[in-house]
Design a protein around this motif. Structure first.
Motif, PDB file in Angstrom:
ATOM      1  N   SER A 324       0.801  -1.223   0.000  1.00  0.00           N
ATOM      2  CA  SER A 324       0.000   0.000   0.000  1.00  0.00           C
ATOM      3  C   SER A 324       0.832   1.270   0.000  1.00  0.00           C
ATOM      4  CB  SER A 324      -0.922   0.004   1.224  1.00  0.00           C
ATOM      5  OG  SER A 324      -0.160  -0.037   2.418  1.00  0.00           O
ATOM      6  N   LYS A 325       2.133   1.183   0.291  1.00  0.00           N
ATOM      7  CA  LYS A 325       2.927   2.396   0.481  1.00  0.00           C
ATOM      8  C   LYS A 325       3.320   3.067  -0.831  1.00  0.00           C
ATOM      9  CE  LYS A 325       2.908   2.057   4.958  1.00  0.00           C
ATOM     10  NZ  LYS A 325       2.070   2.964   5.778  1.00  0.00           N
ATOM     11  N   ASN A 326       3.229   2.348  -1.951  1.00  0.00           N
ATOM     12  CA  ASN A 326       3.389   2.977  -3.273  1.00  0.00           C
ATOM     13  C   ASN A 326       4.807   3.460  -3.521  1.00  0.00           C
ATOM     14  OD1 ASN A 326       2.022   3.532  -5.675  1.00  0.00           O
ATOM     15  ND2 ASN A 326       1.570   5.645  -5.098  1.00  0.00           N
ATOM     16  N   ILE A 327       5.782   2.709  -3.034  1.00  0.00           N
ATOM     17  CA  ILE A 327       7.173   3.124  -3.148  1.00  0.00           C
ATOM     18  C   ILE A 327       7.624   3.141  -4.605  1.00  0.00           C
ATOM     19  CG2 ILE A 327       9.538   2.602  -2.443  1.00  0.00           C
ATOM     20  CD1 ILE A 327       8.316   1.160   0.013  1.00  0.00           C
ATOM     21  N   VAL A 328       7.193   2.170  -5.370  1.00  0.00           N
ATOM     22  CA  VAL A 328       7.646   2.082  -6.765  1.00  0.00           C
ATOM     23  C   VAL A 328       7.175   3.292  -7.567  1.00  0.00           C
ATOM     24  CG1 VAL A 328       7.424   0.766  -8.912  1.00  0.00           C
ATOM     25  CG2 VAL A 328       7.859  -0.430  -6.753  1.00  0.00           C
ATOM     26  N   ARG A 329       5.908   3.693  -7.419  1.00  0.00           N
ATOM     27  CA  ARG A 329       5.450   4.879  -8.158  1.00  0.00           C
ATOM     28  C   ARG A 329       6.150   6.136  -7.662  1.00  0.00           C
ATOM     29  NH1 ARG A 329       0.454   2.287  -7.607  1.00  0.00           N
ATOM     30  NH2 ARG A 329      -0.364   1.404  -9.544  1.00  0.00           N
ATOM     31  N   GLY A 330       6.515   6.174  -6.391  1.00  0.00           N
ATOM     32  CA  GLY A 330       7.304   7.302  -5.909  1.00  0.00           C
ATOM     33  C   GLY A 330       8.651   7.389  -6.614  1.00  0.00           C
ATOM     34  N   LEU A 331       9.280   6.240  -6.819  1.00  0.00           N
ATOM     35  CA  LEU A 331      10.540   6.215  -7.573  1.00  0.00           C
ATOM     36  C   LEU A 331      10.318   6.623  -9.025  1.00  0.00           C
ATOM     37  CD1 LEU A 331      12.004   2.915  -6.089  1.00  0.00           C
ATOM     38  CD2 LEU A 331      13.003   5.205  -5.825  1.00  0.00           C
ATOM     39  N   TYR A 332       9.209   6.160  -9.608  1.00  0.00           N
ATOM     40  CA  TYR A 332       8.900   6.571 -10.978  1.00  0.00           C
ATOM     41  C   TYR A 332       8.754   8.097 -11.068  1.00  0.00           C
ATOM     42  CZ  TYR A 332       7.749   1.708 -12.291  1.00  0.00           C
ATOM     43  OH  TYR A 332       7.791   0.368 -12.553  1.00  0.00           O
ATOM     44  N   ALA A 333       8.097   8.688 -10.067  1.00  0.00           N
ATOM     45  CA  ALA A 333       7.898  10.142 -10.068  1.00  0.00           C
ATOM     46  C   ALA A 333       9.233  10.867  -9.960  1.00  0.00           C
ATOM     47  CB  ALA A 333       6.974  10.548  -8.924  1.00  0.00           C
TER      48      ALA A 333
END
Length: 508
Positions: A324-333
C-alpha cells in the motif's frame, strides 16, 4: 456462542480483576529464544504502549496479546501467560499461546491476506480474490483466534470493566465478548482504512456480515478519520440493512456526543473518530541523541555536495515495503522529475528507506525486489561518479530514519491507501530547516494536513513529479512556515491523549 466456549466464561473475573483492558495482536514486548534456552525480552513502542502507560499506575490495566513467534510462545508457557512486569515496563500483560497453525491461518491467511487487502483495495480483481475451501478452513481458524482473545478478556476483566479491542485482526472479538460478558463496556478501534461497500462485498456475503456484526458487538467502534467511519457505516447499511443515524456533534471525544450511530438487531453502536498524532516531545528528544548525529554525518557524506559546492537537496521517504505504500510509483515520479527537469540532476538525492515487511509472503518479497530494481535502474541511468540519485536503505534503523527526518527538504508520502500514515506527521516535527510535504490524498493524514501539503493522486506519476519540483522550489521561508503548521497539527493528538480520549468516550 463460539464452539468451545462454556458458561463459566461469561462469569465476571475474580475480585480485583482488571478495570481497563487493551487487546491487540502484537503486545508491548517480544522474546527471542537462544540456543541455550535463554529468553531475551525486547520492549516495543508506538501509540498503544504510550497510551497504556498514560492510564496511570493506580489503574488496574491489563494488555492481552498473542505470542507471535517461538520465543513469545516459550515465554507464555513459562509464565502461564502472565508475563513478568519487570520485562514489560511495569505493565500487566497476558500473552496467549495460541496454537501456531491457528495463528498462521488467522494472521497471515485472513488478517493480512484478506482483510488487509480488502481495506487497502489491493486485489487484482481479474485474478483475485478466489474464496474456496481453503479459505473456509482459514476462516474457521480466524474465528478460533478471536475466540481465544474473547475468552481471555472475559477471564481478566472485572465487573463493568472497559475493554479496547484493536484492529482488523480482532474484528469478531467485540461480539464474542458481548456474549460472554454483557456487563462490559467494549470498544473497537480500526487502524486501517475501511473499504467502500462495493469493494467490501468482494468478501463472501456471510463473512462480510460476520465482520460487521462482530464489530457492532462493541458499544463504540472508532476510526482514524471521518472518511473511514462513514465507509464503515455505509457497509453496515448495505450489507446488514442496519440503521445509520447522523448525530449533531463533531467526531471524537469532547464533542458532546457522537457523529454517527448504527442500530442493528436492537443494539446501537456509537461511531467515533480519533486521529492519531505524533509524539512530538519524544521525537524531538530522540532525534538529537548522539546515535542520530552519527548517522546524520554518514548520510550527509553519502548525499554529498552539488555543482555549486553546497549540500544537495533531499527528498526523504521512510516506509516499510507494504504494497500500500506505493514506493515504486514514488521512484517513478522521481525519475520523471530528473527526466523532465535536468536542471535538478546532481542537485538532489532521493533518500529512500524501504524496510522489508512480511517477507514470509511471496507477493511482499516480489514487491521488495521491485523497489530495489527500480532504484538501481535510476542510479544506472542518471548517476555519475560523485552523485548517486537514489540512496536506498533496506535495513531497519530508527536512528537513521530520524537522521533522514532532520535532513529532509521534501517528505514524500504517497500511499495508495493508508489508515493514517504517521511518517507524514513525524517528518515536519523533526526536520531541522522545515520540509515541504508531498502527500497522497488517499492517506488518512490528508484530512488534517492537506491545507499545508502538496497533495497528489498517488496513481498519477506526472502529478507527483510536478509536486516534487514545486516542493523543491519553495522558498525557505514559505517551506519553514508550512512545516511549522504541519508540525502543530501533527502533534495536536499525541498517542497518550488519543488512547485516553477513547477510554473517556467509551465511558460516557
Amino acid at each position: 456462542m463460539v464452539a468451545g466456549a462454556t458458561s463459566s466464561q461469561g462469569a465476571p473475573g475474580p475480585e480485583g480483576a482488571a478495570q481497563v483492558l487493551v487487546a491487540s495482536n502484537r503486545g508491548p514486548v517480544s522474546y527471542t529464544l537462544d540456543d541455550d534456552g535463554t529468553l531475551t525480552a525486547k520492549r516495543g513502542g508506538g501509540g498503544l504502549v504510550s497510551g497504556l502507560s498514560a492510564i496511570g499506575p493506580g489503574t488496574d490495566a491489563v494488555w492481552v496479546c498473542a505470542a507471535l513467534g517461538e520465543g513469545d510462545r516459550e515465554a507464555a508457557r513459562r509464565t502461564g501467560g502472565h508475563l513478568d512486569s519487570g520485562e514489560t515496563g511495569g505493565q500487566s500483560v497476558r500473552m496467549l499461546d495460541i496454537p501456531a497453525d491457528t495463528f498462521e491461518a488467522a494472521y497471515h491467511g485472513i488478517a493480512n491476506s484478506v482483510l488487509w487487502f480488502t481495506h487497502h483495495m489491493l486485489y487484482q480483481t481479474p485474478l483475485e480474490p478466489s474464496f474456496d475451501q481453503g479459505f473456509g478452513r482459514q476462516w474457521a481458524q480466524y474465528e478460533a483466534y478471536n475466540a481465544a482473545f474473547a475468552d481471555a478478556l472475559a477471564q481478566e476483566a472485572g465487573q463493568g470493566a472497559t475493554v479496547l479491542v484493536q484492529d482488523y485482526h480482532l474484528t469478531l472479538v467485540p461480539g464474542m465478548l458481548r456474549e460472554r460478558r454483557p456487563d462490559l463496556r467494549i470498544g473497537h478501534f480500526s487502524h486501517t482504512p475501511w473499504a467502500p461497500a462495493d469493494y467490501f462485498r468482494l468478501l463472501p456475503d456471510e463473512i462480510a456480515a460476520q465482520v460487521l456484526r462482530g464489530m457492532l458487538g462493541a458499544d463504540r467502534t472508532a476510526f482514524l478519520t471521518a472518511r473511514w467511519a462513514a465507509l464503515f457505516t455505509e457497509c453496515c447499511e448495505r450489507v446488514l440493512g442496519a440503521t445509520v443515524e447522523q448525530g449533531t456533534s463533531r467526531p471524537g471525544a469532547g464533542g458532546g456526543g457522537e457523529p454517527l450511530t448504527v442500530t442493528y438487531e436492537g443494539r446501537t453502536t456509537r461511531i467515533g473518530v480519533h486521529p492519531l498524532g505524533a509524539d512530538g516531545d519524544f521525537l524531538r528528544e530522540r532525534a538529537h541523541r548522539d546515535d542520530v548525529a552519527e548517522r546524520m554525518a554518514q548520510l550527509r557524506e553519502q548525499v554529498g555536495t552539488g555543482p555549486d559546492g553546497g549540500p544537495r537537496r533531499t527528498i526523504v521517504r521512510v516506509d516499510r515495503t507494504e504494497l500500500s505504500k506505493n514506493i515504486v510509483r514514488g521512484l517513478y515520479a522521481y525519475r520523471r522529475l530528473l527526466t523532465d527537469h535536468p536542471e535538478w540532476r546532481e542537485r538532489v538525492v532521493h533518500v529512500a528507506f524501504a524496510y522489508p515487511s512480511r517477507q514470509d509472503l511471496a507477493v511482499y518479497r516480489d514487491y521488495t525486489a521491485e523497489v530495489g530494481r527500480v532504484a538501481d535502474a535510476i542510479n544506472e541511468e542518471f548517476g555519475t561518479a560523485d552523485w548517486t540519485p537514489v540512496l536506498l536503505h533496506v535495513k531497519d534503523d530508527f536512528a537513521r530514519s530520524l537522521a533522514a527526518y532532520r535532513m529532509a527538504d521534501v517528505a514524500l508520502v504517497n500511499p495508495i491507501r493508508d489508515g493514517m500514515n504517521l511518517v507524514a506527521k513525524e517528518i515536519p516535527v523533526v526536520s531541522d530547516e522545515g520540509c515541504a510535504l508531498v502527500l497522497s490524498r488517499e492517506a488518512g493524514a490528508y484530512e488534517e494536513l492537506a491545507p499545508d501539503a502538496l497533495c497528489v493522486n498517488p496513481f498519477d506519476v506526472r502529478e507527483t513529479a510536478a509536486a516534487l519540483r514545486t516542493a523543491l522550489e519553495l522558498d525557505p521561508a514559505t517551506r519553514a512556515a508550512r512545516s511549522r503548521r504541519l508540525a502543530a497539527t501533527a502533534t495536536s493528538q499525541p498517542p497518550t491523549r488519543w488512547l485516553l480520549d477513547q477510554l473517556e468516550a467509551l465511558r460516557d
